[in-house]
Design a protein around this motif. Structure first.
Motif, PDB file in Angstrom:
ATOM      1  N   ASN A   4      -2.453   7.966   8.422  1.00  0.00           N
ATOM      2  CA  ASN A   4      -2.917   7.724   9.819  1.00  0.00           C
ATOM      3  C   ASN A   4      -2.808   6.069  10.061  1.00  0.00           C
ATOM      4  O   ASN A   4      -2.244   5.803  11.062  1.00  0.00           O
ATOM      5  CB  ASN A   4      -4.133   8.236   9.705  1.00  0.00           C
ATOM      6  N   HIS A   5      -3.317   5.265   8.965  1.00  0.00           N
ATOM      7  CA  HIS A   5      -2.976   4.001   8.997  1.00  0.00           C
ATOM      8  C   HIS A   5      -1.970   3.833   7.764  1.00  0.00           C
ATOM      9  O   HIS A   5      -2.018   4.149   6.589  1.00  0.00           O
ATOM     10  CB  HIS A   5      -4.231   3.094   8.655  1.00  0.00           C
ATOM     11  N   GLY A   6      -0.571   3.208   8.217  1.00  0.00           N
ATOM     12  CA  GLY A   6       0.449   3.078   7.188  1.00  0.00           C
ATOM     13  C   GLY A   6       0.025   2.253   5.709  1.00  0.00           C
ATOM     14  O   GLY A   6       1.046   2.585   4.846  1.00  0.00           O
ATOM     15  N   ASP A   7      -0.982   1.540   6.144  1.00  0.00           N
ATOM     16  CA  ASP A   7      -1.055   0.431   4.874  1.00  0.00           C
ATOM     17  C   ASP A   7      -2.193   0.986   3.948  1.00  0.00           C
ATOM     18  O   ASP A   7      -2.886   0.178   3.213  1.00  0.00           O
ATOM     19  CB  ASP A   7      -1.387  -0.953   5.340  1.00  0.00           C
ATOM     20  N   GLU A   8      -2.678   2.601   4.067  1.00  0.00           N
ATOM     21  CA  GLU A   8      -3.740   3.054   3.191  1.00  0.00           C
ATOM     22  C   GLU A   8      -2.990   3.959   2.341  1.00  0.00           C
ATOM     23  O   GLU A   8      -2.522   5.063   2.817  1.00  0.00           O
ATOM     24  CB  GLU A   8      -4.618   3.490   3.969  1.00  0.00           C
ATOM     25  N   TYR A   9      -2.832   3.598   1.117  1.00  0.00           N
ATOM     26  CA  TYR A   9      -1.835   4.293   0.346  1.00  0.00           C
ATOM     27  C   TYR A   9      -2.469   5.536  -0.696  1.00  0.00           C
ATOM     28  O   TYR A   9      -1.766   6.319  -1.305  1.00  0.00           O
ATOM     29  CB  TYR A   9      -1.249   3.155  -0.644  1.00  0.00           C
ATOM     30  N   ARG A  66       2.176  -0.799   7.430  1.00  0.00           N
ATOM     31  CA  ARG A  66       1.381  -1.466   8.280  1.00  0.00           C
ATOM     32  C   ARG A  66       0.409  -0.653   8.697  1.00  0.00           C
ATOM     33  O   ARG A  66       0.377   0.717   8.918  1.00  0.00           O
ATOM     34  CB  ARG A  66       2.305  -2.087   9.502  1.00  0.00           C
ATOM     35  N   ARG A  67      -0.926  -1.235   9.318  1.00  0.00           N
ATOM     36  CA  ARG A  67      -1.829  -0.272   9.930  1.00  0.00           C
ATOM     37  C   ARG A  67      -1.323   0.393  11.140  1.00  0.00           C
ATOM     38  O   ARG A  67      -1.603   1.463  11.502  1.00  0.00           O
ATOM     39  CB  ARG A  67      -3.082  -1.321  10.196  1.00  0.00           C
ATOM     40  N   THR A  68      -0.263  -0.406  12.011  1.00  0.00           N
ATOM     41  CA  THR A  68      -0.096   0.113  13.267  1.00  0.00           C
ATOM     42  C   THR A  68       1.602   0.222  13.251  1.00  0.00           C
ATOM     43  O   THR A  68       2.179  -0.244  12.363  1.00  0.00           O
ATOM     44  CB  THR A  68      -0.233  -1.015  14.326  1.00  0.00           C
ATOM     45  N   LEU A 102      -7.437  11.192   5.182  1.00  0.00           N
ATOM     46  CA  LEU A 102      -7.620  10.280   4.148  1.00  0.00           C
ATOM     47  C   LEU A 102      -7.405   8.802   4.534  1.00  0.00           C
ATOM     48  O   LEU A 102      -6.238   8.626   4.763  1.00  0.00           O
ATOM     49  CB  LEU A 102      -7.117  10.580   2.946  1.00  0.00           C
ATOM     50  N   HIS A 103      -8.478   8.017   4.459  1.00  0.00           N
ATOM     51  CA  HIS A 103      -8.462   6.645   4.937  1.00  0.00           C
ATOM     52  C   HIS A 103      -8.680   5.722   3.825  1.00  0.00           C
ATOM     53  O   HIS A 103      -9.443   6.238   2.762  1.00  0.00           O
ATOM     54  CB  HIS A 103      -9.138   5.998   6.060  1.00  0.00           C
ATOM     55  N   SER A 104      -8.416   4.346   3.733  1.00  0.00           N
ATOM     56  CA  SER A 104      -9.139   3.459   2.848  1.00  0.00           C
ATOM     57  C   SER A 104      -9.059   2.287   3.689  1.00  0.00           C
ATOM     58  O   SER A 104      -8.901   1.923   4.869  1.00  0.00           O
ATOM     59  CB  SER A 104      -8.076   3.144   1.520  1.00  0.00           C
ATOM     60  N   GLY A 105      -9.394   1.020   2.934  1.00  0.00           N
ATOM     61  CA  GLY A 105      -9.551  -0.252   3.695  1.00  0.00           C
ATOM     62  C   GLY A 105      -8.078  -0.930   4.334  1.00  0.00           C
ATOM     63  O   GLY A 105      -8.612  -1.910   4.986  1.00  0.00           O
TER      64      GLY A 105
HETATM   65 ZN   LIG Z   1      -7.445   3.849   8.144  1.00  0.00          ZN
END
Ligand SMILES: [Zn+2]
Length: 337
Positions: A59-64, A101-103, A145-148
């Motif tokens: 959902n955020h591309g930089d959260e792996y 990336r986040r966006t 599933l997210h992370s920082g």
């Molecule tokens: Zn996120």
């Protein structure tokens, strides 16, 4: 969905048994590709009637961490062993995921601030619309599933949004505990509020669970194990996998809550940030959290930012260079239940 106005076309049939993979075709006519589409990968496993889990990462591309966990799940889950359906969307904001990336690099939009989306909007708004109006209504549970990400690091946690003190929360709390993360936290007011996927799930009346699995643009084995155990155990909790597949946690989860603005510490100036505490520390109200230094004016006194309340350091900013308004830390406090 008879009322859905999505323009995205799935290559998979959500009603078909077995394992399918393919792409959601998000048509995007540009200079280099007149009739082309953005291929958003999706995996569907189904074995007869039963509950449906929608598993989302990227959902955020930089959260792996979640993306790795769902890539593994897409291959390891045997459709013959499940009852019901698992829909896996490992790279929800696909252009952002590919770019790390986040966006999205196409429209610079943050998918998790785009719900309920717009079928006629930019590519990210179209994707938000598709997820909320086509995928979420199929599901009995949404796990996002997210992370920082690139800028933050969390103590790996499962997160329950939409917590309410005045309601019976036993079912959502049981779902959160089923994830079996050593650390869990609840939020009454979600950052991003109703523009997130969890906000969209709430609008559609579908329970949802999130995570903050680590972050700082990398994957640790410990965070990945928490993610994979949690996803597996959620499938057991829903009855999609048999009870014997549950992976136990050594000891109970610690459950925190993240409340209002006093849980957060922000950079008070533009400068170079020196953290004065670390993840997992217990801190007191008034305790210095960070000093901002000014290499352009090295004789200037640093400016100190302090914690506004007691708590557990759940989240920390990673990059040193920081701007006024950047989140440096946020706390959690033990939930009284
Ligand atoms: Zn996120």
């Amino acid at each position: 969905m008879p009322n859905s106005r999505t323009r995205i076309v799935p290559e998979v049939d959500f009603a078909k048994d077995g394992r399918q993979h393919g792409f959601l075709r998000l048509f995007h006519s540009v200079h280099s590709s007149a009739y082309g589409f953005i291929p958003i990968p999706i995996v569907v496993l189904r074995n007869g009637d039963g509950p449906t889990a929608l598993m989302v990462s990227g959902n955020h591309g930089d959260e792996y961490e979640g993306q790795v966990a769902l890539c593994n799940l897409a291959k390891s889950l045997d459709p013959a062993r499940i009852r019901g359906r698992v829909i896996i969307l490992p790279a929800a904001n696909f252009p952002a995921a590919v770019a790390g990336r986040r966006t999205s690099p196409i429209d610079e939009v943050n998918l998790n601030r785009s719900f309920p989306g717009d079928p006629d909007g930019t590519v990210t708004h179209q994707m938000a619309y598709y997820i909320e109006h086509e995928l979420v209504p199929l599901a009995d549970l949404v796990c996002d599933l997210h992370s920082g990400g690139s800028s933050l690091m969390y103590v790996p946690s499962v997160q329950l949004p939409g917590y309410r003190r005045d309601a019976d929360m036993s079912a959502p709390l049981a779902m959160m505990k089923a994830f079996a993360s050593p650390l869990a936290y609840v939020t009454e007011i979600n950052i991003g509020a109703d523009r997130t996927l969890s906000g969209g799930a709430a609008r559609q009346g579908v329970p949802s669970l999130g995570t903050e699995l680590g972050g700082s643009g990398h994957v640790t084995g410990a965070a990945l194990r928490i993610a994979e155990r949690g996803v597996n155990n959620l499938l057991v909790h829903l009855g999609i996998l048999p009870e014997g597949d549950r992976i136990a946690l050594d000891g109970p989860s610690r459950i925190l809550e993240v409340g209002g603005p006093d849980y957060f510490v922000y950079a008070p100036e533009n400068g170079l940030y020196e953290p004065l505490v670390e993840l997992g520390d217990m801190v007191r109200a008034g305790q210095p959290a960070a000093r901002m230094h000014f290499p352009e004016t090295p004789w200037a006194e640093p400016v100190t930012a302090c914690f506004l309340r007691d708590g557990f350091v759940l989240c920390k900013r990673m990059p040193g260079r920081s701007m006024r308004g950047d989140c440096l830390f946020h706390l959690g406090t033990d939930l009284a239940v």
